[in-house]
Design an enzyme around this catalytic site. Sequence first.
Site, PDB file in Angstrom:
ATOM      1  N   ASP A 288     -48.199 -43.244 -44.725  1.00 38.89           N
ATOM      2  CA  ASP A 288     -49.650 -43.154 -44.920  1.00 38.89           C
ATOM      3  C   ASP A 288     -50.244 -44.553 -45.118  1.00 38.89           C
ATOM      4  O   ASP A 288     -51.252 -44.920 -44.491  1.00 38.89           O
ATOM      5  CB  ASP A 288     -49.895 -42.279 -46.166  1.00 38.89           C
TER       6      ASP A 288
ATOM      7  N   TYR B  36     -42.156 -36.824 -51.057  1.00 43.79           N
ATOM      8  CA  TYR B  36     -42.205 -35.366 -51.213  1.00 43.79           C
ATOM      9  C   TYR B  36     -40.812 -34.741 -51.222  1.00 43.79           C
ATOM     10  O   TYR B  36     -40.679 -33.513 -51.316  1.00 43.79           O
ATOM     11  CB  TYR B  36     -43.092 -34.718 -50.147  1.00 43.79           C
TER      12      TYR B  36
HETATM   13  P1  ADP Z   1     -44.200 -37.822 -47.654  1.00 43.33           P
HETATM   14  O1  ADP Z   1     -45.180 -37.918 -48.778  1.00 43.33           O
HETATM   15  O2  ADP Z   1     -44.622 -36.815 -46.619  1.00 43.33           O
HETATM   16  O3  ADP Z   1     -42.795 -37.634 -48.138  1.00 43.33           O
HETATM   17  P2  ADP Z   1     -43.662 -40.648 -47.074  1.00 43.33           P
HETATM   18  O4  ADP Z   1     -44.542 -41.620 -46.413  1.00 43.33           O
HETATM   19  O5  ADP Z   1     -43.266 -40.911 -48.484  1.00 43.33           O
HETATM   20  O6  ADP Z   1     -44.355 -39.215 -46.889  1.00 43.33           O
HETATM   21  O7  ADP Z   1     -42.344 -40.499 -46.243  1.00 43.33           O
HETATM   22  C1  ADP Z   1     -42.197 -39.783 -45.040  1.00 43.33           C
HETATM   23  C2  ADP Z   1     -41.174 -40.488 -44.162  1.00 43.33           C
HETATM   24  O8  ADP Z   1     -41.796 -41.584 -43.504  1.00 43.33           O
HETATM   25  C3  ADP Z   1     -39.988 -41.077 -44.931  1.00 43.33           C
HETATM   26  O9  ADP Z   1     -38.791 -40.737 -44.252  1.00 43.33           O
HETATM   27  C4  ADP Z   1     -40.228 -42.579 -44.873  1.00 43.33           C
HETATM   28  O10 ADP Z   1     -39.015 -43.311 -44.840  1.00 43.33           O
HETATM   29  C5  ADP Z   1     -40.943 -42.702 -43.549  1.00 43.33           C
HETATM   30  N1  ADP Z   1     -41.765 -43.912 -43.357  1.00 43.33           N
HETATM   31  C6  ADP Z   1     -42.266 -44.756 -44.287  1.00 43.33           C
HETATM   32  N2  ADP Z   1     -42.959 -45.741 -43.698  1.00 43.33           N
HETATM   33  C7  ADP Z   1     -42.912 -45.501 -42.354  1.00 43.33           C
HETATM   34  C8  ADP Z   1     -43.429 -46.157 -41.198  1.00 43.33           C
HETATM   35  N3  ADP Z   1     -44.149 -47.272 -41.301  1.00 43.33           N
HETATM   36  N4  ADP Z   1     -43.169 -45.614 -39.986  1.00 43.33           N
HETATM   37  C9  ADP Z   1     -42.457 -44.475 -39.861  1.00 43.33           C
HETATM   38  N5  ADP Z   1     -41.934 -43.810 -40.906  1.00 43.33           N
HETATM   39  C10 ADP Z   1     -42.161 -44.312 -42.138  1.00 43.33           C
END
Ligand code: ADP
Length: 178
Positions: free
Chosen positions: A39, A131
Amino acid sequence: MDFDINSRIDIFLGDITSVSCDAAVNAANSSLSGGGGVDGAIHKAAGRKLYEKCSEIIKKIGTLKPGEAVITPAYEMKTASNIIHTVGPFWKGGNFKEREVLSSCYENSLKIAADKKFDRVAFPAISTGVYFYPYKEAFDAAYETVSRFLKKNEFPKKVIFVFYEKSAFEYAKKKTGL
Ligand code: ADP
């Protein structure tokens, strides 16, 4: 339609903001207020206008519920034209409809993409960060839902699963044979 669904799926290890696509899916929160993880990376790439658009949407709808999805432009993000924001389920052990809600995230995001006739849509591993959804179970649900959708729909032409962690990427590689 009878063809090899894997020809319409890619897996990629890296940053979703570097993947060229018609829409990048954002693992957002219910208030669309930005945050950390994917995000944060998407908001940083898209810039201030995305925050403004998101708060405008929230003023209208209140909150975005887990499993729902909305689309916005991607503004300053160079690799994508649009962002599809969806809210994943928080993992509470698996007996709280987590899989159903996670499948809805993929399904509702894909419905928007199909409606817009997008060619390429990139998904992060929704819910597998803060999450706490276990990455294997999360990919099992994601792959099943995406495959089912693609079998029934011409658009999007291609779905790219983007992983930030090697272990999750390796699992997806093994499971799909890609
Ligand atoms: P959620 O709140 O849905 O768990 P997160 O952002 O914490 O969302 O994590 C969701 C996934 O996205 C995790 O596996 C994390 O490693 C991954 N992630 C984090 N940054 C990026 C990025 N820049 N591009 C792609 N995936 C990412």
